[in-house]
Design a protein around this motif. Sequence first.
Motif, short mmCIF file in Angstrom:
data_model
loop_
_atom_site.label_atom_id
_atom_site.label_comp_id
_atom_site.label_asym_id
_atom_site.label_seq_id
_atom_site.Cartn_x
_atom_site.Cartn_y
_atom_site.Cartn_z
N MET A 25 23.10 16.61 -23.30
CA MET A 25 23.29 15.16 -23.29
C MET A 25 21.97 14.44 -23.54
O MET A 25 21.90 13.49 -24.31
CB MET A 25 23.83 14.70 -21.93
CG MET A 25 25.32 14.85 -21.76
SD MET A 25 25.83 13.96 -20.24
CE MET A 25 26.30 15.31 -19.19
N LEU A 26 20.93 14.90 -22.86
CA LEU A 26 19.63 14.26 -23.00
C LEU A 26 19.04 14.52 -24.38
O LEU A 26 18.35 13.68 -24.94
CB LEU A 26 18.67 14.76 -21.92
CG LEU A 26 19.09 14.51 -20.47
CD1 LEU A 26 18.00 14.96 -19.51
CD2 LEU A 26 19.41 13.04 -20.22
N ALA A 27 19.32 15.71 -24.92
CA ALA A 27 18.76 16.09 -26.21
C ALA A 27 19.21 15.16 -27.32
O ALA A 27 18.49 14.92 -28.29
CB ALA A 27 19.14 17.54 -26.54
N LYS A 28 20.42 14.59 -27.16
CA LYS A 28 20.92 13.66 -28.17
C LYS A 28 20.00 12.47 -28.34
O LYS A 28 19.92 11.89 -29.41
CB LYS A 28 22.33 13.18 -27.80
CG LYS A 28 23.39 14.23 -28.09
CD LYS A 28 24.79 13.65 -27.92
CE LYS A 28 25.15 13.50 -26.47
NZ LYS A 28 26.59 13.63 -26.17
N ASP A 29 19.32 12.11 -27.24
CA ASP A 29 18.40 10.98 -27.30
C ASP A 29 16.94 11.43 -27.38
O ASP A 29 16.03 10.65 -27.13
CB ASP A 29 18.58 10.09 -26.06
CG ASP A 29 19.99 9.52 -25.99
OD1 ASP A 29 20.51 9.13 -27.06
OD2 ASP A 29 20.57 9.48 -24.90
N GLY A 30 16.74 12.71 -27.67
CA GLY A 30 15.38 13.21 -27.80
C GLY A 30 14.72 13.52 -26.46
O GLY A 30 13.51 13.69 -26.39
N GLY A 31 15.54 13.59 -25.42
CA GLY A 31 14.99 13.88 -24.10
C GLY A 31 15.21 15.34 -23.73
O GLY A 31 15.91 16.08 -24.41
N ALA A 32 14.57 15.72 -22.65
CA ALA A 32 14.75 17.09 -22.16
C ALA A 32 14.61 17.06 -20.64
O ALA A 32 14.15 16.08 -20.07
CB ALA A 32 13.69 18.01 -22.76
N ILE A 33 15.04 18.16 -20.02
CA ILE A 33 14.95 18.25 -18.57
C ILE A 33 14.60 19.67 -18.19
O ILE A 33 15.03 20.62 -18.85
CB ILE A 33 16.28 17.81 -17.90
CG1 ILE A 33 16.13 17.79 -16.38
CG2 ILE A 33 17.43 18.70 -18.35
CD1 ILE A 33 17.27 17.10 -15.66
N GLU A 34 13.78 19.81 -17.17
CA GLU A 34 13.43 21.14 -16.69
C GLU A 34 13.67 21.19 -15.19
O GLU A 34 13.34 20.25 -14.46
CB GLU A 34 11.95 21.41 -16.98
CG GLU A 34 11.54 22.82 -16.64
CD GLU A 34 10.04 23.05 -16.80
OE1 GLU A 34 9.54 24.01 -16.22
OE2 GLU A 34 9.38 22.24 -17.49
N LEU A 35 14.28 22.29 -14.75
CA LEU A 35 14.47 22.52 -13.32
C LEU A 35 13.18 23.14 -12.79
O LEU A 35 12.78 24.21 -13.23
CB LEU A 35 15.64 23.48 -13.10
CG LEU A 35 15.88 23.96 -11.67
CD1 LEU A 35 16.14 22.81 -10.72
CD2 LEU A 35 17.03 24.94 -11.63
N LEU A 36 12.50 22.43 -11.89
CA LEU A 36 11.24 22.93 -11.36
C LEU A 36 11.46 23.84 -10.17
O LEU A 36 11.01 24.97 -10.16
CB LEU A 36 10.33 21.77 -10.96
CG LEU A 36 9.89 20.84 -12.09
CD1 LEU A 36 9.04 19.71 -11.53
CD2 LEU A 36 9.13 21.59 -13.16
N GLN A 37 12.16 23.35 -9.18
CA GLN A 37 12.45 24.19 -8.02
C GLN A 37 13.51 23.55 -7.16
O GLN A 37 13.83 22.38 -7.32
CB GLN A 37 11.19 24.46 -7.21
CG GLN A 37 10.75 23.32 -6.31
CD GLN A 37 9.60 23.74 -5.39
OE1 GLN A 37 8.64 24.36 -5.83
NE2 GLN A 37 9.69 23.42 -4.12
#
Length: 93
Positions: A25-37
């Motif tokens: 979903m975020l990638a569509k807007d050029g975003g990304a997400i990472e699970l840190l902990q």
Amino acid sequence: MGMPFTDEDLQTPVSNIITTKIAPMLAKDGGAIELLQIKNAKVYVQLQGACVGCAASGSTLKFIVEKELKAAIHPELEIVNVPAGMEDEIMND
């Protein structure tokens, strides 16, 4: 305490949802997400790419990330966005 899962229990389902549902979903807007902990049933993530500094990133976190994770796993999950450069802070939280 209503959380029936340990942090270890949460790792796989949270990771799966982020990878399969939220990241695309975020990638569509050029975003990304990472699970840190995951610590004490708090899910620490980092919004990246176009999400950084975007005015909507706060609502993205609440209405996309949090909503998906709470719906799929547990309504008491807490999702925390960790700004870039602040990763060390969470380890001491």
